[in-house]
Design a protein around this motif. Structure first.
Motif, PDB file in Angstrom:
ATOM      1  N   LEU A   1       0.824  -1.235   0.115  1.00  0.00           N
ATOM      2  CA  LEU A   1      -0.491   0.268   0.002  1.00  0.00           C
ATOM      3  C   LEU A   1       1.290   1.097  -0.209  1.00  0.00           C
ATOM      4  CD1 LEU A   1      -2.996   0.882   0.318  1.00  0.00           C
ATOM      5  CD2 LEU A   1      -2.721   0.739   2.526  1.00  0.00           C
ATOM      6  N   SER A   2       0.359   2.590  -0.552  1.00  0.00           N
ATOM      7  CA  SER A   2       1.390   3.752  -0.456  1.00  0.00           C
ATOM      8  C   SER A   2       1.527   4.501   0.353  1.00  0.00           C
ATOM      9  CB  SER A   2       0.771   4.567  -1.911  1.00  0.00           C
ATOM     10  OG  SER A   2       0.839   3.426  -3.271  1.00  0.00           O
ATOM     11  N   LEU A   3       2.536   3.779   1.420  1.00  0.00           N
ATOM     12  CA  LEU A   3       2.147   4.510   2.673  1.00  0.00           C
ATOM     13  C   LEU A   3       2.643   3.395   3.934  1.00  0.00           C
ATOM     14  CD1 LEU A   3       1.891   7.279   5.041  1.00  0.00           C
ATOM     15  CD2 LEU A   3       0.003   5.382   5.756  1.00  0.00           C
ATOM     16  N   ALA A   4       4.062   3.780   4.519  1.00  0.00           N
ATOM     17  CA  ALA A   4       4.538   3.523   5.009  1.00  0.00           C
ATOM     18  C   ALA A   4       4.795   4.027   6.460  1.00  0.00           C
ATOM     19  CB  ALA A   4       6.346   3.336   5.061  1.00  0.00           C
ATOM     20  N   LEU A   5       4.613   3.020   7.422  1.00  0.00           N
ATOM     21  CA  LEU A   5       4.002   3.298   8.812  1.00  0.00           C
ATOM     22  C   LEU A   5       5.598   3.176   9.391  1.00  0.00           C
ATOM     23  CD1 LEU A   5       1.580   3.994  11.160  1.00  0.00           C
ATOM     24  CD2 LEU A   5       2.462   1.549  11.707  1.00  0.00           C
ATOM     25  N   GLY A   6       6.153   4.799  10.172  1.00  0.00           N
ATOM     26  CA  GLY A   6       6.880   4.533  10.561  1.00  0.00           C
ATOM     27  C   GLY A   6       6.559   4.291  12.216  1.00  0.00           C
ATOM     28  N   GLY A   7       8.236   3.427  11.948  1.00  0.00           N
ATOM     29  CA  GLY A   7       8.532   3.368  13.721  1.00  0.00           C
ATOM     30  C   GLY A   7       9.472   3.845  14.578  1.00  0.00           C
ATOM     31  N   ASN A   8       9.843   4.748  13.653  1.00  0.00           N
ATOM     32  CA  ASN A   8      10.261   6.247  15.192  1.00  0.00           C
ATOM     33  C   ASN A   8       9.660   6.659  16.339  1.00  0.00           C
ATOM     34  OD1 ASN A   8       9.216   7.679  13.382  1.00  0.00           O
ATOM     35  ND2 ASN A   8       9.766   9.347  14.098  1.00  0.00           N
ATOM     36  N   VAL A   9       8.707   6.523  16.123  1.00  0.00           N
ATOM     37  CA  VAL A   9       7.741   7.140  17.687  1.00  0.00           C
ATOM     38  C   VAL A   9       7.475   5.410  18.051  1.00  0.00           C
ATOM     39  CG1 VAL A   9       6.200   9.080  16.709  1.00  0.00           C
ATOM     40  CG2 VAL A   9       5.608   6.084  17.287  1.00  0.00           C
TER      41      VAL A   9
ATOM     42  N   ILE B   1       9.938  -4.107  19.426  1.00  0.00           N
ATOM     43  CA  ILE B   1       8.013  -4.225  19.770  1.00  0.00           C
ATOM     44  C   ILE B   1       7.958  -4.711  18.266  1.00  0.00           C
ATOM     45  CG2 ILE B   1       6.570  -2.130  19.473  1.00  0.00           C
ATOM     46  CD1 ILE B   1       8.386  -0.566  21.839  1.00  0.00           C
ATOM     47  N   ILE B   2       8.007  -4.436  17.647  1.00  0.00           N
ATOM     48  CA  ILE B   2       7.772  -4.497  16.364  1.00  0.00           C
ATOM     49  C   ILE B   2       8.082  -6.116  15.729  1.00  0.00           C
ATOM     50  CG2 ILE B   2       7.995  -4.919  13.015  1.00  0.00           C
ATOM     51  CD1 ILE B   2       9.008  -1.889  13.580  1.00  0.00           C
ATOM     52  N   GLY B   3       8.635  -6.774  16.592  1.00  0.00           N
ATOM     53  CA  GLY B   3       8.698  -8.404  16.646  1.00  0.00           C
ATOM     54  C   GLY B   3       8.417  -9.177  17.145  1.00  0.00           C
ATOM     55  N   GLU B   4       8.357  -8.763  18.628  1.00  0.00           N
ATOM     56  CA  GLU B   4       7.683  -8.957  19.283  1.00  0.00           C
ATOM     57  C   GLU B   4       5.729  -9.255  18.665  1.00  0.00           C
ATOM     58  OE1 GLU B   4       7.799  -6.609  23.152  1.00  0.00           O
ATOM     59  OE2 GLU B   4       9.827  -7.434  23.613  1.00  0.00           O
TER      60      GLU B   4
ATOM     61  N   ALA C   1      -1.489  -0.864  19.186  1.00  0.00           N
ATOM     62  CA  ALA C   1      -2.687  -0.990  19.085  1.00  0.00           C
ATOM     63  C   ALA C   1      -2.731   0.279  17.350  1.00  0.00           C
ATOM     64  CB  ALA C   1      -2.734  -0.131  19.897  1.00  0.00           C
ATOM     65  N   VAL C   2      -1.496   0.858  17.426  1.00  0.00           N
ATOM     66  CA  VAL C   2      -0.866   1.363  15.957  1.00  0.00           C
ATOM     67  C   VAL C   2      -1.090   0.286  15.469  1.00  0.00           C
ATOM     68  CG1 VAL C   2       0.369   3.025  15.168  1.00  0.00           C
ATOM     69  CG2 VAL C   2      -0.138   3.907  17.445  1.00  0.00           C
ATOM     70  N   LEU C   3      -0.062  -0.689  15.586  1.00  0.00           N
ATOM     71  CA  LEU C   3       0.527  -1.755  14.192  1.00  0.00           C
ATOM     72  C   LEU C   3      -1.272  -1.698  13.637  1.00  0.00           C
ATOM     73  CD1 LEU C   3       3.932  -2.535  15.413  1.00  0.00           C
ATOM     74  CD2 LEU C   3       3.078  -1.921  13.021  1.00  0.00           C
ATOM     75  N   ASP C   4      -1.899  -2.409  14.644  1.00  0.00           N
ATOM     76  CA  ASP C   4      -3.190  -3.302  14.650  1.00  0.00           C
ATOM     77  C   ASP C   4      -4.596  -2.647  13.550  1.00  0.00           C
ATOM     78  OD1 ASP C   4      -2.739  -5.480  15.841  1.00  0.00           O
ATOM     79  OD2 ASP C   4      -3.304  -4.574  18.465  1.00  0.00           O
TER      80      ASP C   4
ATOM     81  N   ASP D   1       4.447   3.225  23.738  1.00  0.00           N
ATOM     82  CA  ASP D   1       5.590   2.721  24.670  1.00  0.00           C
ATOM     83  C   ASP D   1       4.420   0.671  23.911  1.00  0.00           C
ATOM     84  OD1 ASP D   1       2.608   2.264  25.108  1.00  0.00           O
ATOM     85  OD2 ASP D   1       2.573   2.783  27.630  1.00  0.00           O
ATOM     86  N   ARG D   2       5.223  -0.388  24.302  1.00  0.00           N
ATOM     87  CA  ARG D   2       4.489  -1.289  23.179  1.00  0.00           C
ATOM     88  C   ARG D   2       3.480  -1.345  23.734  1.00  0.00           C
ATOM     89  NH1 ARG D   2       3.037  -6.464  24.793  1.00  0.00           N
ATOM     90  NH2 ARG D   2       4.247  -7.684  23.588  1.00  0.00           N
TER      91      ARG D   2
END
Length: 317
Positions: free
Chosen positions: A12-20, A66-69, A32-35, A26-27
Motif C-alpha cells: 500500500l502506498s504508505l509506510a508506517l514510521g516506527g521511529n515513535v 516492539i515490531i518483532g514482538e 494498537a497503532v500497528l493493529d 510505548d509497547r
C-alpha cells in the motif's frame, strides 16, 4: 498496491514510521497503532536499528523489538518490514563486518529470518563504498536480506553504489529514502528524483508531514515557543509562506472531505518515483488520516496548485 522499484515487494502506498515505537508510543500503544494500520489495509512498516537510542534509558533497537514482538503475537500475512544500519550505538558505520553484525542483531530483534528491505541509513565516507556494497550484496546472497536500499545518500553516491553493484554482480538498491515533503522539495527534485527515474528506484520519503507541520496543527508563526519536539521541528516552517501551503492544503482537503495530513501525503504520492511516504502515529486516532493519504487521488489542477504554493524552502530546512 505499488511496487517498490524493481523489487518483488508490492505495498500500500504508505509506510508506517516506527521511529515513535519505544519513544512517544510505548509497547501497548505501538501494538494498537500497528493493529489499526494493518486492519485498515496497511502492510509496510519502516524502522531502524537505532530507534530509539536517543531516549534516556534506551540502548537502541527498541522499535525493532516492539515490531518483532508484535509480529510474533499477531503473525500478520504479507507485512513488509524495512530497517536500517549505521546509527545504532553498538553498530555505527558501514564497514563490512559491522553491516553483518548489525543485520544479524536486527533479525534477532525482529524475530525474522530475512529483512525485506535493508537500508544503509547514512553514508559513511570512512569506509570504501566497495566494501559496503559487497557487504550488502553478501547479505542478499546469504538470504538474510531480500532487497537493498539507501537513505540520506547524495545522487552521486547512489549512482556510484549502483555502478559498483553492477560491475561486481551483487544486488543493487531498489529504493532510496530522502527527506522530502511539500516544504522541503528542492534538493530531492533537482538531484535524487532524476537518479531514481534513471535507475528505476522507488522513493520512500521520510518527514513526509514535516514534523507535524503538514497536518495543519501548527497554524501560527509562534510555534517556536512550544515545548514538544514536534513543535520545535515544525517551527521553521510556520512562516507566512509556510502557512500559505497549509491554506492551500485545507482548501483541497475540504473539497475531498479528508484531512490536511491526508492531502499532504497524497501530494507526495503524486510525485515521480514516489512509492510510499513514511508517516508515524503515536495513537490509533492518527492512523485513519494516514491511510486516507494512501488512497486519495488528487487532480492535476490540485497537484499544480500545491506545486505553485510550495515553491519555497525555509532557511535551514
Amino acid at each position: 498496491m505499488t511496487r517498490i522499484g524493481t523489487s518483488d515487494l508490492d505495498v500500500l502506498s504508505l509506510a508506517l514510521g516506527g521511529n515513535v515505537f519505544g519513544w512517544t508510543a510505548d509497547r501497548d500503544a505501538s501494538f494498537a497503532v500497528l493493529d489499526a494500520f494493518v486492519d485498515g489495509g496497511g502492510d509496510f512498516v519502516d524502522t531502524a536499528d537505532s530507534y530509539s537510542s536517543w531516549v534516556p534509558g534506551n540502548d537502541g533497537g527498541e522499535s525493532e523489538t516492539i515490531i518483532g514482538e508484535w509480529l510474533a503475537s499477531r503473525k500478520p500475512s504479507g507485512v513488509v518490514v524495512a530497517t536500517k544500519v549505521s546509527q545504532h550505538p553498538q553498530f555505527r558505520g558501514l564497514s563490512g563486518a559491522n553491516v553483518r553484525k548489525a543485520a544479524e542483531a536486527s533479525l534477532r530483534r525482529l524475530g525474522a529470518d530475512e529483512i525485506d528491505l535493508y537500508y544503509a541509513h547514512f553514508d559513511d565516507d570512512t569506509v570504501p563504498l566497495e566494501e559496503t556494497v559487497a557487504a550488502f550484496g553478501q547479505l542478499v546472497e546469504d538470504g538474510l536480506v531480500r532487497h537493498v536500499a539507501v537513505s540520506n545518500y547524495s545522487a552521486e553516491r547512489i549512482r556510484e553504489w549502483i555502478e559498483i553493484a553492477r560491475r561486481t554482480g551483487v544486488a543493487a538498491p531498489v529504493a532510496v529514502q530522502p527527506h522530502y515533503n511539500l516544504v522541503h522539495r528542492n534538493e530531492v527534485e533537482d538531484t535524487i528524483i532524476p537518479v531514481a527515474e534513471e535507475f528505476e528506484l522507488g522513493l520512500v520519503p521520510y518527514y513526509a508531514l514535516a514534523s507535524g507541520f503538514l497536518t495543519g496543527k501548527y497554524r501560527s508563526t509562534d510555534v517556536a515557543g512550544q515545548d514538544s519536539p514536534r513543535a520545535q521541528g515544525a517551527a521553521k516552517y510556520a512562516t507566512e509562506a509556510g502557512l500559505r501551503v497549509i491554506d492551500a492544503l485545507e482548501q483541497i482537503a475540504d473539497a475531498h472531505g479528508v484531512s490536511i495530513a491526508a492531502t499532504s501525503l497524497a501530494w507526495l504520492r503524486a510525485q515521480p518515483t514516489v512509492v510510499a511516504p513514511i508517516a508515524s502515529a503515536r495513537t490509533v486516532a492518527q492512523v485513519p488520516d494516514l491511510l486516507a493519504g494512501a488512497r486519495l487521488e488528487l487532480s492535476t489542477d490540485e497537484v499544480g496548485l500545491l506545486d505553485r504554493v510550495s515553491e519555497w524552502t525555509p532557511a535551514g530546512a
